[in-house]
Design a protein around this motif. Structure first.
Motif, PDB file in Angstrom:
ATOM      1  N   PHE A 244     -26.741  -0.851 -39.952  1.00  0.00           N
ATOM      2  CA  PHE A 244     -26.309  -0.761 -38.474  1.00  0.00           C
ATOM      3  C   PHE A 244     -25.764   0.220 -37.167  1.00  0.00           C
ATOM      4  CE2 PHE A 244     -24.137  -4.758 -36.960  1.00  0.00           C
ATOM      5  CZ  PHE A 244     -23.640  -4.385 -35.497  1.00  0.00           C
ATOM      6  N   VAL A 245     -25.249   1.276 -37.773  1.00  0.00           N
ATOM      7  CA  VAL A 245     -25.102   1.922 -37.177  1.00  0.00           C
ATOM      8  C   VAL A 245     -25.877   2.821 -36.904  1.00  0.00           C
ATOM      9  CG1 VAL A 245     -23.270   4.416 -36.817  1.00  0.00           C
ATOM     10  CG2 VAL A 245     -22.592   2.880 -38.261  1.00  0.00           C
ATOM     11  N   LEU A 246     -26.823   3.349 -37.153  1.00  0.00           N
ATOM     12  CA  LEU A 246     -28.020   4.175 -36.403  1.00  0.00           C
ATOM     13  C   LEU A 246     -28.728   3.315 -35.588  1.00  0.00           C
ATOM     14  CD1 LEU A 246     -29.735   5.880 -39.755  1.00  0.00           C
ATOM     15  CD2 LEU A 246     -27.845   6.313 -37.954  1.00  0.00           C
ATOM     16  N   ARG A 247     -29.485   2.158 -36.030  1.00  0.00           N
ATOM     17  CA  ARG A 247     -29.620   1.174 -34.640  1.00  0.00           C
ATOM     18  C   ARG A 247     -28.854   0.578 -33.603  1.00  0.00           C
ATOM     19  NH1 ARG A 247     -32.078  -5.230 -36.430  1.00  0.00           N
ATOM     20  NH2 ARG A 247     -33.438  -5.608 -34.127  1.00  0.00           N
ATOM     21  N   SER A 248     -26.718   0.846 -33.479  1.00  0.00           N
ATOM     22  CA  SER A 248     -26.828   0.558 -32.686  1.00  0.00           C
ATOM     23  C   SER A 248     -27.162   1.592 -31.390  1.00  0.00           C
ATOM     24  CB  SER A 248     -25.229   0.233 -33.037  1.00  0.00           C
ATOM     25  OG  SER A 248     -25.109  -1.151 -33.243  1.00  0.00           O
ATOM     26  N   GLN A 249     -26.809   3.366 -32.057  1.00  0.00           N
ATOM     27  CA  GLN A 249     -26.703   4.429 -31.701  1.00  0.00           C
ATOM     28  C   GLN A 249     -27.984   4.529 -31.058  1.00  0.00           C
ATOM     29  OE1 GLN A 249     -26.770   7.249 -34.255  1.00  0.00           O
ATOM     30  NE2 GLN A 249     -24.671   7.466 -34.227  1.00  0.00           N
ATOM     31  N   LYS A 250     -29.151   3.586 -31.583  1.00  0.00           N
ATOM     32  CA  LYS A 250     -30.175   3.842 -30.779  1.00  0.00           C
ATOM     33  C   LYS A 250     -29.948   3.424 -29.143  1.00  0.00           C
ATOM     34  CE  LYS A 250     -33.539   5.199 -34.772  1.00  0.00           C
ATOM     35  NZ  LYS A 250     -34.422   4.960 -36.009  1.00  0.00           N
ATOM     36  N   ILE A 251     -30.045   1.999 -29.045  1.00  0.00           N
ATOM     37  CA  ILE A 251     -29.541   1.419 -28.168  1.00  0.00           C
ATOM     38  C   ILE A 251     -28.591   2.085 -27.078  1.00  0.00           C
ATOM     39  CG2 ILE A 251     -28.926  -0.812 -26.971  1.00  0.00           C
ATOM     40  CD1 ILE A 251     -28.760  -2.188 -30.115  1.00  0.00           C
ATOM     41  N   ALA A 252     -27.668   2.121 -27.651  1.00  0.00           N
ATOM     42  CA  ALA A 252     -26.873   3.227 -26.557  1.00  0.00           C
ATOM     43  C   ALA A 252     -27.713   4.579 -26.609  1.00  0.00           C
ATOM     44  CB  ALA A 252     -26.090   3.623 -27.893  1.00  0.00           C
ATOM     45  N   ILE A 253     -27.606   5.189 -26.939  1.00  0.00           N
ATOM     46  CA  ILE A 253     -29.378   6.384 -26.435  1.00  0.00           C
ATOM     47  C   ILE A 253     -30.088   6.037 -24.876  1.00  0.00           C
ATOM     48  CG2 ILE A 253     -30.825   8.523 -26.971  1.00  0.00           C
ATOM     49  CD1 ILE A 253     -29.593   8.154 -29.240  1.00  0.00           C
ATOM     50  N   SER A 254     -30.370   4.972 -25.365  1.00  0.00           N
ATOM     51  CA  SER A 254     -31.721   4.102 -24.999  1.00  0.00           C
ATOM     52  C   SER A 254     -30.809   3.910 -23.404  1.00  0.00           C
ATOM     53  CB  SER A 254     -32.277   2.824 -25.183  1.00  0.00           C
ATOM     54  OG  SER A 254     -31.465   1.415 -25.087  1.00  0.00           O
ATOM     55  N   HIS A 255     -29.729   3.458 -23.175  1.00  0.00           N
ATOM     56  CA  HIS A 255     -29.080   3.250 -21.715  1.00  0.00           C
ATOM     57  C   HIS A 255     -28.572   4.589 -21.600  1.00  0.00           C
ATOM     58  CE1 HIS A 255     -29.557  -0.907 -21.815  1.00  0.00           C
ATOM     59  NE2 HIS A 255     -29.166  -0.987 -23.206  1.00  0.00           N
ATOM     60  N   GLY A 256     -28.785   5.919 -22.094  1.00  0.00           N
ATOM     61  CA  GLY A 256     -28.394   7.130 -21.268  1.00  0.00           C
ATOM     62  C   GLY A 256     -27.116   7.560 -21.997  1.00  0.00           C
ATOM     63  N   TYR A 257     -27.335   7.212 -22.494  1.00  0.00           N
ATOM     64  CA  TYR A 257     -25.347   7.682 -23.219  1.00  0.00           C
ATOM     65  C   TYR A 257     -25.457   8.198 -24.626  1.00  0.00           C
ATOM     66  CZ  TYR A 257     -22.689   4.239 -21.513  1.00  0.00           C
ATOM     67  OH  TYR A 257     -22.094   3.302 -19.956  1.00  0.00           O
ATOM     68  N   ASP A 258     -24.853   9.378 -25.120  1.00  0.00           N
ATOM     69  CA  ASP A 258     -24.127  10.072 -26.066  1.00  0.00           C
ATOM     70  C   ASP A 258     -23.292   9.222 -26.917  1.00  0.00           C
ATOM     71  OD1 ASP A 258     -26.116  12.017 -24.787  1.00  0.00           O
ATOM     72  OD2 ASP A 258     -24.527  13.897 -25.047  1.00  0.00           O
ATOM     73  N   ILE A 259     -22.950   8.790 -27.996  1.00  0.00           N
ATOM     74  CA  ILE A 259     -22.629   8.317 -29.287  1.00  0.00           C
ATOM     75  C   ILE A 259     -21.426   9.342 -29.393  1.00  0.00           C
ATOM     76  CG2 ILE A 259     -22.858   6.902 -30.827  1.00  0.00           C
ATOM     77  CD1 ILE A 259     -25.873   8.253 -29.927  1.00  0.00           C
ATOM     78  N   ILE A 260     -20.040   8.392 -29.535  1.00  0.00           N
ATOM     79  CA  ILE A 260     -19.485   9.007 -30.296  1.00  0.00           C
ATOM     80  C   ILE A 260     -18.553   7.449 -31.567  1.00  0.00           C
ATOM     81  CG2 ILE A 260     -17.104   9.141 -30.155  1.00  0.00           C
ATOM     82  CD1 ILE A 260     -17.015  10.221 -27.341  1.00  0.00           C
ATOM     83  N   ASN A 261     -18.732   8.283 -32.580  1.00  0.00           N
ATOM     84  CA  ASN A 261     -18.174   7.446 -34.170  1.00  0.00           C
ATOM     85  C   ASN A 261     -16.888   8.147 -34.757  1.00  0.00           C
ATOM     86  OD1 ASN A 261     -21.791   6.357 -33.649  1.00  0.00           O
ATOM     87  ND2 ASN A 261     -20.322   4.466 -33.845  1.00  0.00           N
ATOM     88  N   TRP A 262     -16.263   6.900 -34.671  1.00  0.00           N
ATOM     89  CA  TRP A 262     -15.358   7.095 -36.027  1.00  0.00           C
ATOM     90  C   TRP A 262     -15.572   8.113 -37.631  1.00  0.00           C
ATOM     91  CZ3 TRP A 262     -11.025   7.445 -33.600  1.00  0.00           C
ATOM     92  CH2 TRP A 262     -10.515   6.897 -32.976  1.00  0.00           C
ATOM     93  N   GLU A 263     -14.965   8.920 -37.876  1.00  0.00           N
ATOM     94  CA  GLU A 263     -15.179   9.812 -39.148  1.00  0.00           C
ATOM     95  C   GLU A 263     -15.944   8.854 -40.056  1.00  0.00           C
ATOM     96  OE1 GLU A 263     -11.674  10.177 -41.801  1.00  0.00           O
ATOM     97  OE2 GLU A 263     -10.864  11.080 -39.668  1.00  0.00           O
ATOM     98  N   GLU A 264     -15.633   7.410 -40.149  1.00  0.00           N
ATOM     99  CA  GLU A 264     -16.279   6.914 -41.153  1.00  0.00           C
ATOM    100  C   GLU A 264     -18.030   7.256 -41.361  1.00  0.00           C
ATOM    101  OE1 GLU A 264     -12.300   4.429 -41.058  1.00  0.00           O
ATOM    102  OE2 GLU A 264     -13.545   5.941 -40.226  1.00  0.00           O
TER     103      GLU A 264
END
Length: 420
Positions: A244-264
């Motif tokens: 789930f997290v990795l798939r969401s990251q790919k979506i964000a990257i596709s919109h031009g973002y770098d990603i921040i995630n909480w430490e968990e």
């Protein structure tokens, strides 16, 4: 304001000259803004002369921030904060040289922001009056930009998202088990894609925050259709959380973002995160050294020191918290892009947010701006300076609490502002 913009400046205030003037030199408008904040702290109104005067000239100040990311989190999901209140927080951030407003917009309790791609999402708001339109969001971003503050938007997934299903119940695993978001449905990720697509038109900061913390996966194993999906895909719940997290990251990257995630996310599957992921530390001070050793960038917000909702946390603790503690390698130190104080909203609202944030956040702001060699090892050397800054905030209309106490302290007795 782009991330990493040059905020350095030179400020010169002579005592002689015709005409007499102060000179600011900066490479960017953001450096000039920081210089003006410093200049404003040197000035005071003399009631005898009726003039604005300057303390202790001459001044020759060469200044730059220690960290490029100096943040403050506000939470509009636990309690709604009117736009005017958010703007007031941004004003005080600019006075303190904080430059990132981390807007934790939605959570399990409410979904207050308009999403044109999925308009029923804000059915999850507390009421019709406790909502932000897209125009509100644009207004906040533009207001912040003019003051040298970036706005970091967060959607926290897959946990902390029960409110999403008020408008779209199919996002819940079931009517009786409502979070995390349903990992088995493509619709879940279509909604995330729609949100981030709409965000990309408003929130122009380099980063988006995707949360990822405190995920209780029990609903996934007790909901038959998700349990079947897990078996068909040869996954356990840990695999599904990672997916789930990795798939969401790919979506964000596709919109031009770098990603921040909480430490968990790092603690659970750090080696699988996108290499550009910034890991947001909050649980304890031992995590940041592990994050940078693994090659990831890090933001420090360890809750025992920099959580403003902890009313027993003193300003001295905020000042003495060192983001680079335990990180001795120079290259790894550079991966700590900064820190953030967090104003979680369970027990604050528009009535008391400012006095809960200030002046403790200003103590952390000095830690994030000032070179480490200039930090005091004894907070007694900081007290008078912070007390005067707190009084300046009061004069500017910011309801900063007295220093002599903890969060939301009250004056103890009659007396001048600086002695409270």
């Amino acid at each position: 304001m782009s991330f990493g913009a040059d905020e350095s400046y030179n400020l010169t205030v002579p005592t002689t000259g015709d005409p007499l003037y102060a000179q600011i030199e900066a490479q960017t408008v953001f450096g000039a803004l920081q210089a003006l904040q410093t200049f404003g702290q040197l000035c005071y109104f003399d009631f005898t002369s009726r003039l604005i005067e300057l303390n202790s000239a001459p001044w020759i100040i060469t200044d730059r921030p220690r960290f490029p990311y100096r943040g403050l989190l506000i939470d509009t999901a636990r309690h709604y904060l009117p736009v005017k209140i958010i703007k007031g927080v941004i004003d005080a951030m600019a006075y303190s040289k904080l430059n990132v407003l981390h807007w934790h917009i939605v959570d399990e309790q409410s979904f207050p922001i308009e999403i044109p791609s999925y308009p029923r999402l804000w059915n999850g708001s507390y009421s019709y009056s406790e909502r932000y339109t897209m125009s509100d969001a644009i207004d906040i971003v533009r207001y912040a930009e003019k003051r040298g503050v970036n706005v970091l938007a967060e959607i926290d997934v897959p946990g902390h998202a029960r409110s999403w299903g008020v408008g779209y119940p199919s996002l819940w695993p079931s009517e009786s088990c409502k979070e995390p978001l349903d990992v088995s449905k493509n619709f879940t990720f279509e909604v995330i894609d729609g949100i981030l697509s709409d965000f990309s038109k408003i929130f122009k900061f380099k980063f988006v925050h995707l949360g990822g913390d405190e995920v209780n996966t029990s609903c996934w194993t007790t909901t038959p259709h998700i349990e079947g999906w897990l078996k068909n895909n040869h996954m356990n719940v840990s695999d599904a959380y990672r997916d789930f997290v990795l798939r969401s990251q790919k979506i964000a990257i596709s919109h031009g973002y770098d990603i921040i995630n909480w430490e968990e996310t790092f603690n659970s599957f750090g080696d699988k995160l996108d290499p550009k992921t910034v890991v947001h530390n909050w649980l304890g001070e031992d995590v940041a050294p592990k994050v940078v050793a693994a090659g990831h960038r890090c933001i420090v917000s360890n809750q025992d020191k920099w959580y403003l909702d902890h009313l027993d946390a003193s300003w001295e603790g905020f000042y003495m918290n060192e983001p680079l503690k335990g990180i001795n390698d120079t290259k790894q130190q550079q991966l700590v892009i900064g820190g953030e104080v967090c104003m979680w909203g369970e027990e604050i609202d528009a009535s008391d947010i400012q006095q809960t944030i200030w002046p403790r956040a200003a103590a952390a702001a000095e830690r994030l701006w000032t070179p480490i060699e200039k930090h005091a090892n004894d907070t007694r050397f900081v007290t008078s300076r912070l007390a005067r800054f707190r009084c300046l905030l009061n004069q500017r209309g910011v309801a900063a609490a007295p220093l002599a106490g903890y969060g939301r302290a009250s004056p103890s007795e009659p007396g001048p502002c600086v002695r409270q």
